[in-house]
Design an enzyme around this catalytic site. Structure first.
Site, short mmCIF file in Angstrom:
data_model
loop_
_atom_site.label_atom_id
_atom_site.label_comp_id
_atom_site.label_asym_id
_atom_site.label_seq_id
_atom_site.Cartn_x
_atom_site.Cartn_y
_atom_site.Cartn_z
CG HIS A 23 -1.58 35.80 1.67
ND1 HIS A 23 -0.22 35.87 1.88
CD2 HIS A 23 -2.11 35.52 2.89
CE1 HIS A 23 0.06 35.65 3.15
NE2 HIS A 23 -1.08 35.43 3.79
CB VAL A 26 -10.39 29.45 4.05
CG1 VAL A 26 -10.25 30.13 2.70
CG2 VAL A 26 -9.66 28.12 4.05
NE ARG A 27 -7.74 32.32 10.74
CZ ARG A 27 -6.52 32.81 10.72
NH1 ARG A 27 -5.51 32.10 10.24
NH2 ARG A 27 -6.26 34.02 11.17
CG ASN A 51 -1.59 30.28 9.08
OD1 ASN A 51 -2.49 30.20 8.26
ND2 ASN A 51 -1.39 31.37 9.80
CG HIS A 151 5.47 36.02 7.36
ND1 HIS A 151 4.15 36.29 7.59
CD2 HIS A 151 6.17 36.87 8.14
CE1 HIS A 151 4.05 37.28 8.48
NE2 HIS A 151 5.26 37.64 8.83
CG HIS A 193 1.99 39.57 3.95
ND1 HIS A 193 3.30 39.51 4.33
CD2 HIS A 193 1.41 38.46 4.48
CE1 HIS A 193 3.49 38.42 5.04
NE2 HIS A 193 2.38 37.77 5.15
CG ASP A 267 -2.32 38.27 5.39
OD1 ASP A 267 -2.63 37.09 5.65
OD2 ASP A 267 -1.46 38.89 6.03
CG HIS A 271 -7.33 36.05 14.65
ND1 HIS A 271 -6.71 34.87 14.94
CD2 HIS A 271 -6.50 36.71 13.81
CE1 HIS A 271 -5.54 34.81 14.30
NE2 HIS A 271 -5.39 35.91 13.60
O1 DOR Z 1 -1.67 39.15 10.34
C1 DOR Z 1 -1.44 37.98 10.05
N1 DOR Z 1 -2.32 37.01 10.34
N2 DOR Z 1 -0.30 37.67 9.44
C2 DOR Z 1 0.06 36.39 9.24
O2 DOR Z 1 1.13 36.17 8.74
C3 DOR Z 1 -0.79 35.29 9.70
C4 DOR Z 1 -2.18 35.71 9.79
C5 DOR Z 1 -3.03 34.75 10.54
O3 DOR Z 1 -3.00 33.56 10.24
O4 DOR Z 1 -3.78 35.19 11.44
ZN ZN Z 2 -1.21 35.56 5.84
#
Ligand code: DOR
Ligand code: ZN
Length: 372
Positions: A23, A26-27, A51, A151, A193, A267, A271
């Protein structure tokens, strides 16, 4: 696995098969370039979450994203690509992506409940209601033996009342997961998670070759006290929400059992600081810089280092039907300090904090170190 001990019988290093991270976010773009080398250093492969913005919904996007990642990791890394389950995801694209681009699963995001989930499924009932697109996609996944990644959170109860965030996962486990399983008996499902006692109890009773779960190190190491000590701690905030101590202990107990349907998924979700230290803090924190080291810490605390290799390096690839790695890594009991933020280029005039990514435990110690 080889556990090397000192004269007191304390494990001082671990030599183990190179793990898989089942999980990982990598952006894309500049962030991807920062993340990918750290990921490939620690992990032989892993599940790549879809995502991004825009989300990954076509076979072409899967192939292009996979290539951008491999350009940064090198070909030794095995990316297990995924697609994003929307209310309109096309079954032909799912089949095409799985045929052409090593697409291993489709990720369900409940709309609005986590980062970049605006495209997520609006009504969880569409997962078990024939005639809806999400239902058709789940039928397709069953047929082509690909995994539905969940999720596992509901935003509302059956009467439409908004749930307390601490109840989102228990509600999903109780009300939603059994309905999905009943409607799609041949579907492989991974609950991502896992964060609660209810989730751990359910997995322990129902886990098998068709149902497994990933565990993060943060949910094994942190509880609500760590999140709220001295004020709200934005750099320890994830979805699903970190729960109380009794949940953490229950998850550790599940992890240390060595069950084949329980595996590692960091996970890691980086950011920019501008999105974390904001009026509404985004969920997710960068973990990749200590992506395996922190699990060694958690398993050590639980007295379960002997089970770390199965959890980290075997169970995940076995479930998804990919080869375990023949490479090894060495972890040493040697604490180190997470010293620095990571930086990305910033556009002229933009908030300088949009180019800063803060790793988990900045300024604090990590107890285990990856040997070069
Ligand atoms: O904390 C999280 N960040 N949970 C998620 O389900 C998505 C992830 C994210 O993409 O930042
Ligand atoms: Zn995630």
């Amino acid at each position: 696995v080889q556990l090397i001990k000192d004269t007191d019988g304390r494990v001082t290093s671990i030599v183990m098969r190179k793990p898989f991270d089942m999980h990982h976010h990598v952006r894309d773009g500049e962030m991807l370039k920062v993340i990918a080398p750290m990921l490939a250093r620690r992990f032989a492969g892993g599940i790549i979450m879809p995502n991004t913005s825009p989300p990954i919904v076509t076979a072409k996007q899967v192939g292009d994203y996979r290539k951008r990642l491999l350009d940064e990791t090198g070909e030794d890394f095995t990316p297990l690509m995924t697609m994003y389950l929307t209310d309109t995801l096309d079954c032909d694209e799912v089949m095409e992506a799985s045929k052409l681009h090593d697409m291993f699963g489709v990720k369900y995001y409940p709309r609005g409940l986590t980062t970049n989930s605006d495209s997520g499924v609006a009504d969880p009932a569409s997962l078990w209601t024939p005639g809806t697109r999400p239902y058709e996609v789940l039928q397709t996944l069953s047929r082509i033996r690909r995994t539905l990644l969940l999720h596992a959170a509901d935003g509302f109860d059956r009467t439409g009342k908004e749930l307390n965030p601490y109840e989102q996962e228990p509600h999903f486990i109780r009300e939603t997961l059994p309905r999905i399983k009943d409607a799609h008996p041949h579907l492989k499902i991974s609950v991502e998670h896992l964060s609660t006692i209810e989730g751990a109890d359910y997995m322990q009773s129902n886990g098998d070759a068709f149902l497994g779960c990933s565990l993060t190190s943060q949910h094994l190491l942190l509880d609500t006290r760590d999140l709220h000590r001295g004020g709200f701690n934005a750099h320890r905030s994830w979805f699903p929400i970190i729960q109380g101590e009794e949940h953490k202990e229950r998850l550790l107990a599940l992890a240390k059992k060595g069950l084949p349907f329980v595996w590692l998924g960091t996970d890691s979700a980086p950011h920019p600081v501008s999105d974390k230290e904001a009026a509404c803090c985004k969920g997710g924190v960068m973990m990749v810089h200590a992506g395996i080291e922190l699990y060694a810490e958690a398993f050590d605390k639980a007295g379960a280092l002997a089970n770390l290799e199965d959890f980290a390096s075997k169970n995940g690839p076995n479930f998804y039907g990919v080869q375990q790695s023949n490479d090894t890594i060495t972890l040493r009991r040697q604490s180190w300090t997470v010293l620095e933020n990571f930086s990305l280029p910033v556009a002229d005039g933009a908030d300088p904090r949009s180019g800063v990514v803060r790793p988990f435990r900045l300024g604090e110690q990590v107890e285990w170190q990856l040997a070069a």
